[in-house]
Design a protein around this motif. Structure first.
Motif, PDB file in Angstrom:
ATOM      1  N   LEU A 259      -0.222  -8.485  11.329  1.00  0.00           N
ATOM      2  CA  LEU A 259      -1.776  -7.439  11.633  1.00  0.00           C
ATOM      3  C   LEU A 259      -2.093  -6.976  10.060  1.00  0.00           C
ATOM      4  N   THR A 260      -3.717  -6.749  10.294  1.00  0.00           N
ATOM      5  CA  THR A 260      -3.888  -6.542   9.396  1.00  0.00           C
ATOM      6  C   THR A 260      -3.933  -5.283   9.010  1.00  0.00           C
ATOM      7  N   LEU A 261      -3.363  -4.716   7.642  1.00  0.00           N
ATOM      8  CA  LEU A 261      -3.838  -2.677   7.723  1.00  0.00           C
ATOM      9  C   LEU A 261      -4.033  -2.732   6.032  1.00  0.00           C
TER      10      LEU A 261
ATOM     11  N   ALA B 165      -4.366   5.306   7.841  1.00  0.00           N
ATOM     12  CA  ALA B 165      -3.809   4.131   7.937  1.00  0.00           C
ATOM     13  C   ALA B 165      -5.042   3.365   9.177  1.00  0.00           C
ATOM     14  N   ASP B 166      -5.576   2.469   8.841  1.00  0.00           N
ATOM     15  CA  ASP B 166      -6.514   1.179   9.811  1.00  0.00           C
ATOM     16  C   ASP B 166      -6.012   0.092  10.274  1.00  0.00           C
TER      17      ASP B 166
ATOM     18  N   ALA C 247     -10.125  -2.005  16.174  1.00  0.00           N
ATOM     19  CA  ALA C 247      -9.067  -0.980  14.968  1.00  0.00           C
ATOM     20  C   ALA C 247      -8.932   0.134  15.873  1.00  0.00           C
ATOM     21  N   LEU C 248      -7.153  -0.073  14.540  1.00  0.00           N
ATOM     22  CA  LEU C 248      -6.739   1.562  15.212  1.00  0.00           C
ATOM     23  C   LEU C 248      -7.170   2.592  13.582  1.00  0.00           C
ATOM     24  N   ALA C 249      -7.266   3.739  13.648  1.00  0.00           N
ATOM     25  CA  ALA C 249      -7.166   4.654  12.690  1.00  0.00           C
ATOM     26  C   ALA C 249      -6.217   5.749  13.377  1.00  0.00           C
ATOM     27  N   LEU C 250      -5.143   6.152  11.195  1.00  0.00           N
ATOM     28  CA  LEU C 250      -4.218   7.007  11.775  1.00  0.00           C
ATOM     29  C   LEU C 250      -4.550   8.023  10.883  1.00  0.00           C
TER      30      LEU C 250
ATOM     31  N   ASP D 145       1.953   4.344   9.093  1.00  0.00           N
ATOM     32  CA  ASP D 145       1.644   3.464   8.524  1.00  0.00           C
ATOM     33  C   ASP D 145       2.314   2.373   9.991  1.00  0.00           C
ATOM     34  N   ALA D 146       3.457   2.920   9.398  1.00  0.00           N
ATOM     35  CA  ALA D 146       4.459   2.827  10.585  1.00  0.00           C
ATOM     36  C   ALA D 146       4.536   2.979  11.803  1.00  0.00           C
ATOM     37  N   ILE D 147       3.820   4.039  11.876  1.00  0.00           N
ATOM     38  CA  ILE D 147       3.746   4.312  13.609  1.00  0.00           C
ATOM     39  C   ILE D 147       2.289   3.939  14.100  1.00  0.00           C
TER      40      ILE D 147
END
Length: 265
Positions: free
Chosen positions: A196-198, A214-215, A224-227, A253-255
């Protein structure tokens, strides 16, 4: 002329030198040899026929066995998205999946972290502790969540957003975070072990605020998921309550990666 007169004129026949008994014996012997030879030839012919039958499978013509081509290797299955945007029921299911995935990933990578109510605006109704608050936005359709968290003797806030990132066909979207022009002190893009692109970054907008973000682009390439973990507690603009967020950058990043994977399986 009689036979007697002929015999007198010719004279007595000389004694025969031919052994008639021997001739008869030889004749019979040749006959037996011929019969034996004929029998042997017939026997050899039978043996040859039997051998031919054995080797050719009964003398019948049999088609060569059909050699089947090797089975084709199935193509990898396309990623299955668990994001349902088209119906109210589907959006509610997706929001529930997002919450469950977020809680599970946080428990895995930040064991001991607790979810606590974090007010957004003064006077709002207090939600119970134990789960992040979740809601839907409509344009574009996105799935949002926020909560206060405690751990390591600190408290702070945590935000999650699942949104369209593919902007084709005039669709409302918010593309993946880009480091260029973001104006943040730390930012880089990488590939996770799952491909996955992070994009992860640190933002320090002032007033002592520190944000770890982190996106992650999902496998479908369309979401996309942003945290974001922050060191303030409350609504936007609330003062910092700790030098840094409760979660570390590695935990964020891990979550985020685990949640993105959970919504792509």
């Amino acid at each position: 002329m009689t036979q007697e007169m002929l015999d007198r004129l010719i004279g007595a026949a000389p004694p025969s030198t031919v052994d008639l008994d021997a001739v008869i014996v030889r004749t019979r012997r040749k006959q037996r040899f011929r019969r034996a030879a004929a029998s042997g030839a017939a026997a050899l012919a039978v043996v040859a026929v039997v051998a031919g039958v054995t080797l050719t499978g009964g003398g019948e013509h049999r088609a060569d066995p059909v050699v089947q081509p090797p089975a084709a290797t199935p193509s990898p299955a396309a990623p299955v998205s668990l994001i349902e945007e088209d119906t109210p029921a589907g959006r509610e299911r997706t929001l529930g999946r997002l919450r469950v995935a977020l809680e599970a990933a946080t428990e895995k990578h930040a064991a001991g972290t607790k979810w606590i109510y974090m007010p957004d605006v003064p006077g709002e109704k207090r939600d119970p502790d134990g789960h992040p608050r979740m809601w839907l936005d409509k344009d574009p359709v996105s799935f949002e969540g926020r909560s206060g968290i405690t751990g390591q003797g600190r408290k702070g806030g945590l935000y999650v957003s699942l949104r369209p990132a593919g902007c084709s066909g005039g669709r409302s979207c918010r593309p993946l975070y880009e480091c260029a022009g973001a104006g943040v002190p730390v930012c880089s893009a990488t590939r996770t072990g799952d491909g996955l692109t992070l994009v992860h970054y640190v933002d320090e907008p002032g007033k002592g605020w520190v944000f770890y973000g982190a996106d992650v682009l999902l496998r479908d390439g369309e979401h996309a998921l942003a945290l974001s973990a922050v060191n303030y507690f409350g609504g936007d603009g609330s003062p910092a309550v700790a030098p840094v967020p409760v979660l570390t950058r590695a935990q964020v990043d891990a979550i985020a990666t685990d949640v993105a994977l959970a919504l792509s399986e």
